[in-house]
Structure formats: structure tokens, C-alpha cells
Design an enzyme around this catalytic site. Structure first.
Site, short mmCIF file in Angstrom:
data_model
loop_
_atom_site.label_atom_id
_atom_site.label_comp_id
_atom_site.label_asym_id
_atom_site.label_seq_id
_atom_site.Cartn_x
_atom_site.Cartn_y
_atom_site.Cartn_z
N GLU A 127 0.83 -1.20 0.00
CA GLU A 127 0.00 0.00 0.00
C GLU A 127 0.87 1.25 0.00
O GLU A 127 1.93 1.29 0.62
CB GLU A 127 -0.94 -0.01 1.21
CG GLU A 127 -1.99 -1.10 1.11
CD GLU A 127 -3.02 -1.05 2.23
OE1 GLU A 127 -4.19 -1.40 1.97
OE2 GLU A 127 -2.68 -0.66 3.37
N CYS A 140 3.58 8.64 0.92
CA CYS A 140 4.11 7.69 1.89
C CYS A 140 4.39 6.37 1.17
O CYS A 140 3.46 5.71 0.71
CB CYS A 140 3.12 7.49 3.03
SG CYS A 140 3.71 6.44 4.36
N CYS A 147 6.64 -6.88 7.29
CA CYS A 147 7.62 -6.26 8.17
C CYS A 147 8.06 -7.30 9.21
O CYS A 147 7.28 -8.15 9.62
CB CYS A 147 7.01 -5.05 8.87
SG CYS A 147 8.22 -4.03 9.77
N CYS A 151 6.19 -4.13 15.77
CA CYS A 151 5.85 -3.06 16.71
C CYS A 151 4.38 -3.23 17.10
O CYS A 151 3.51 -3.36 16.23
CB CYS A 151 6.08 -1.69 16.07
SG CYS A 151 7.81 -1.39 15.65
N CYS A 154 1.42 -1.10 15.64
CA CYS A 154 1.41 -0.91 14.19
C CYS A 154 0.74 -2.08 13.49
O CYS A 154 1.10 -3.24 13.71
CB CYS A 154 2.85 -0.76 13.69
SG CYS A 154 2.99 -0.54 11.90
N GLY A 211 7.12 -1.74 6.08
CA GLY A 211 8.49 -2.22 6.16
C GLY A 211 9.45 -1.27 6.85
O GLY A 211 9.14 -0.11 7.14
N GLU A 212 10.64 -1.77 7.14
CA GLU A 212 11.74 -1.00 7.72
C GLU A 212 12.74 -0.68 6.61
O GLU A 212 13.44 -1.57 6.11
CB GLU A 212 12.41 -1.81 8.83
CG GLU A 212 13.76 -1.31 9.31
CD GLU A 212 13.77 0.16 9.73
OE1 GLU A 212 14.47 0.96 9.07
OE2 GLU A 212 13.08 0.50 10.70
N SER A 265 11.36 6.56 14.66
CA SER A 265 10.12 6.07 15.25
C SER A 265 10.42 5.72 16.71
O SER A 265 10.80 4.60 17.04
CB SER A 265 9.65 4.83 14.46
OG SER A 265 8.36 4.45 14.82
N LEU A 266 10.26 6.69 17.61
CA LEU A 266 10.73 6.57 19.00
C LEU A 266 9.66 5.97 19.93
O LEU A 266 9.81 4.87 20.44
CB LEU A 266 11.19 7.93 19.50
CG LEU A 266 11.88 7.95 20.87
CD1 LEU A 266 13.15 7.12 20.86
CD2 LEU A 266 12.17 9.38 21.31
N CYS A 385 -1.07 6.71 9.78
CA CYS A 385 0.17 6.14 10.30
C CYS A 385 -0.12 4.86 11.09
O CYS A 385 -0.98 4.85 11.97
CB CYS A 385 0.87 7.14 11.20
SG CYS A 385 1.54 8.56 10.34
#
Length: 406
Positions: A127, A140, A147, A151, A154, A211-212, A265-266, A385
């Protein structure tokens, strides 16, 4: 009301390719999208173009692919017809399949793109989201199918990792988005579309999709260097942001080799909580992550790092959390994006109350950090997000749940 478009039905002129499932291994033609100029020249050499012409011919292709945005060799009118025919017989510049396009009530658009299997066993889907605002249009972009990071807040993290996207597939998301909003020369913006009132319609790219990105560094690097090339898509590196959950060894390389803006991404100020919210923290903790940020090439007040912080009710949203966040970031040129949690089916988290978010923001702002509250966009089409997940994966999960319930 959100709108979902059946691309083939609603736009017969939309770019399509044959269904990937119909292609047998070895049948697909190599793509030219995603190759740098040297590689384009070498590709031309395989079809008999003399080496002394490689540079000139590669520049012609570059212009047609990234300035004019064509997806058919026949449109390359300053290239001889016989060479166009050879190119068409041996290479592909076709766009991938657009499975669906959803349009939010706020004008946000989300596309589901389908790519060839390339080792995955079946076609894969990702997406991509376009967020129009006054004066800017942000895209985006995804870097992986699925992934590995899991997380817990997410939605993408609930989809297993399938494979990395190639540089071609990362760039294809940018090209297709520009096709769909009419952002190439001679293209037309769909009637009624919400887009910036003037100038380019895709002005910013953020690697914040599925994904990262830093677990697919080489492909992401190659795609972003092509996207920022001044003779092509010509996106300023200050308008390209890469968001990472904290792959510390690749952070310096991002600044040194790509030179784009960095987002972290904290989401937590204590290791014990971040270990849960962002499990990669168990490998590289907050101290290691922030040390890498302090050494990010080019870091200055004019080139700040963005720290993303999702607001989770009763989890990380206290005044003490806000004060600890300010303390942690001391000495790092930074801004903080506060993200109201965007719910998704099965999530155990709730979004912080608005008054709590505003008080948290006030504390951060008083400390000198710009901390805009990122207003949720596209929630009604799961485009906000943390909500991205391929539609086919959602359907497969729904089927599995139904079987389990039965």
C-alpha cells in the site's frame, strides 16, 4: 464517505500490466526503471547499441522515464523507431498493476499495488498513500512487503515479512502516484481531486509505509538517489524523509550515502516500554539510537531529525514522559511529531485524550522543540500512520479467523 475505485472499471486508460500470476519464471522482461545511468548504458549494450552512444541514449531514456513519465517506448519520439522496437522487445517500463484506489473524505488517497512474485511464490502487494495539504503533497512509500519488526501499535507489524521491494518497485510507487494525480507534463488531474493548488502535486516523499527501510538499505538508497536526481524526478533531498525504527548501524550511512532527512520512530522514553512497543530496541537501545542520531551527517538546526511519538492512552502520554522526552533529546537538533494513535482491528491500544495530547505538546514546545500534532489523515480508509497492510493479507486473516471460529 470514503470511495473505493475499481481501477479497470472506472478508468479504462489506467496503466495496467498482465496479471503477474500468468508469467512463468524467466518470462518477464528486465525492467529499466530503477537502473542508474551506467546500468542503463550497459543494458543498451546488450541489444547492440554502440558503447559510444550509451551516455547519450541513457540520458534520453532518463528524461522520458523520470521527467515525462512515459510507460510506453512508442512515446519516446526522439529515439529512432527501430531502436524503440528493440527496447520494447527486450525491456519493460510498464507500470505494475493497480489493484484498488481508495479516496478518503479528507482527500487522502491509498493505492494497493501488485508486483511480480520475484521469489515470493505468488504476486505481492503493498500500500502507498498520498496526503494532499495546502502547498504540498506527501507520498508515503513502502520499502518491504510486510515487516519483521512487530511493533505492537502498528498494523503492518502483524503482517509477516515476505520480501524486500526492489529499487524499481519503490520508484514505481512514486511514478504511479504521479500518474494518478496528474503530476507529469501533459497529464490531467482527476476532476474533483484534492491536491495542492499550484506547483508540483507530489512534493514530498516519506519512507514511512510498509516495512523497515534500513533493512532494505541498498534498494532504498538506489531508489532515493534516482528520485532526487536533478535531471529526473528532481525531488529535493530536504523533501525526502526516511523513517527508521532504529537500525543503528545504517543510520550514519543514510546521511552519508543518501543525504535525506531522517525520522526516528521513537514512541517511548524508557527502554522497558520501548522494548514492548518497538522490539528492535532490545537490539539497539535508546542510548545507542540517540548516539547515532547525534552523529548523523549534516545534522544542524537547518537539518533536524524528526522524532515520531505515537500517543497511547495511559501508556506513554504522561507529563513525566514529556519531560523525559525533552531531557533525552537535549543537544540534538530535532523536532517532535506527536501522532494520535490510529486504531485498527484487533489492537489493544487506545488513543490519548485530546486534552492530554495538547498538554504533552505544550511541555515539549516550551522546551524549544517544534511539536506539531499530526492530525490523522485517511483513517476511514486505513491510510493513517500505522494502519497500512495489504488488502489481500487482511482478507487472508479474515478467512483464517472465520475457519478458527468455525
Amino acid at each position: 464517505m470514503a470511495i473505493t475505485l475499481d481501477i479497470a472499471r472506472d478508468n479504462p486508460n489506467a496503466p495496467t500490466v498482465p496479471a503477474a500470476a500468468s508469467l512463468l519464471p524467466g518470462e518477464e522482461k528486465p525492467g529499466l526503471i530503477g537502473l542508474n545511468r551506467e546500468e542503463l548504458g550497459e543494458a543498451l549494450g546488450t541489444i547492440g547499441v554502440p558503447q559510444k552512444q550509451w551516455r547519450m541514449r541513457a540520458s534520453q531514456l532518463w528524461h522520458w522515464l523520470y521527467v515525462r513519465g512515459v510507460s510506453d517506448f512508442a512515446q519516446m519520439t526522439n529515439i529512432a523507431k527501430d531502436l524503440r522496437q528493440k527496447l520494447d522487445e527486450n525491456f519493460s517500463i510498464a507500470r505494475p498493476e493497480i489493484v484498488s484506489e481508495q479516496i478518503s473524505v479528507d482527500g487522502t488517497r491509498k493505492w494497493l499495488f501488485r508486483f511480480l512474485p520475484r521469489g515470493a511464490g505468488r504476486p505481492v502487494e503493498v500500500e502507498t498513500v498520498y496526503i494532499p495539504e495546502e502547498g504540498r503533497g506527501t507520498l508515503c512509500v513502502s520499502s518491504q512487503v510486510g515487516c519483521t519488526l512487530t511493533c505492537t501499535f502498528c498494523h503492518t507489524g502483524t503482517q509477516k515479512m515476505v520480501r524486500n521491494l526492489t529499487a524499481e518497485e519503490i520508484l514505481a510507487q512514486v511514478l504511479l502516484a504521479r500518474d494518478r494525480v496528474g503530476d507529469f507534463p501533459d497529464a490531467h488531474t482527476p476532476q474533483g481531486a484534492i491536491v495542492p493548488s499550484e506547483g508540483r502535486l507530489v512534493t514530498n516523499v516519506v519512507m514511512m509505509g510498509m516495512g523497515e527501510p534500513l533493512y532494505n538499505f541498498e534498494n532504498v538508497k538506489k531508489a532515493l538517489l534516482i528520485a532526487s536526481d536533478g535531471d529526473g524526478l528532481s525531488l529535493s533531498k530536504r523533501r525526502i524523509t526516511l523513517s527508521t525504527s532504529g537500525v543503528v548501524p545504517e543510520i550514519f550511512r543514510t546521511g552519508d550515502e543518501i543525504g535525506c532527512m531522517l525520522a526516528i520512530s521513537l514512541h517511548a522514553v524508557r527502554d522497558e516500554l520501548r522494548d514492548v512497543l518497538v522490539p528492535i530496541n532490545k537490539k539497539w537501545n535508546i542510548a545507542a539510537l540517540l548516539d547515532a542520531c547525534r552523529n548523523y551527517p549534516g545534522l544542524s538546526n537547518a537539518k533536524r531529525i524528526t522524532f515520531e511519538y505515537v500517543m497511547l492512552k495511559g501508556i506513554n502520554d504522561s507529563n513525566k514522559d514529556a519531560l523525559d522526552l525533552v531531557r533525552l533529546l537535549k543537544g540534538i537538533p530535532a523536532k517532535i511529531n506527536l501522532i494520535p494513535f490510529n486504531p485498527w482491528p484487533g489492537s489493544e491500544y487506545e488513543c490519548s485524550d485530546w486534552e492530554r495530547i495538547e498538554e504533552f505538546s505544550d511541555i515539549v514546545n516550551r522546551a524549544g522543540y517544534a511539536s506539531p500534532i499530526r492530525t490523522p489523515r485517511g483513517r476511514d480508509i486505513f491510510a493513517a500512520c500505522g494502519q497500512l497492510k495489504s488488502a489481500s493479507e487482511r482478507m487472508r486473516k479474515k478467512d483464517r479467523d472465520a475457519l478458527t471460529a468455525g
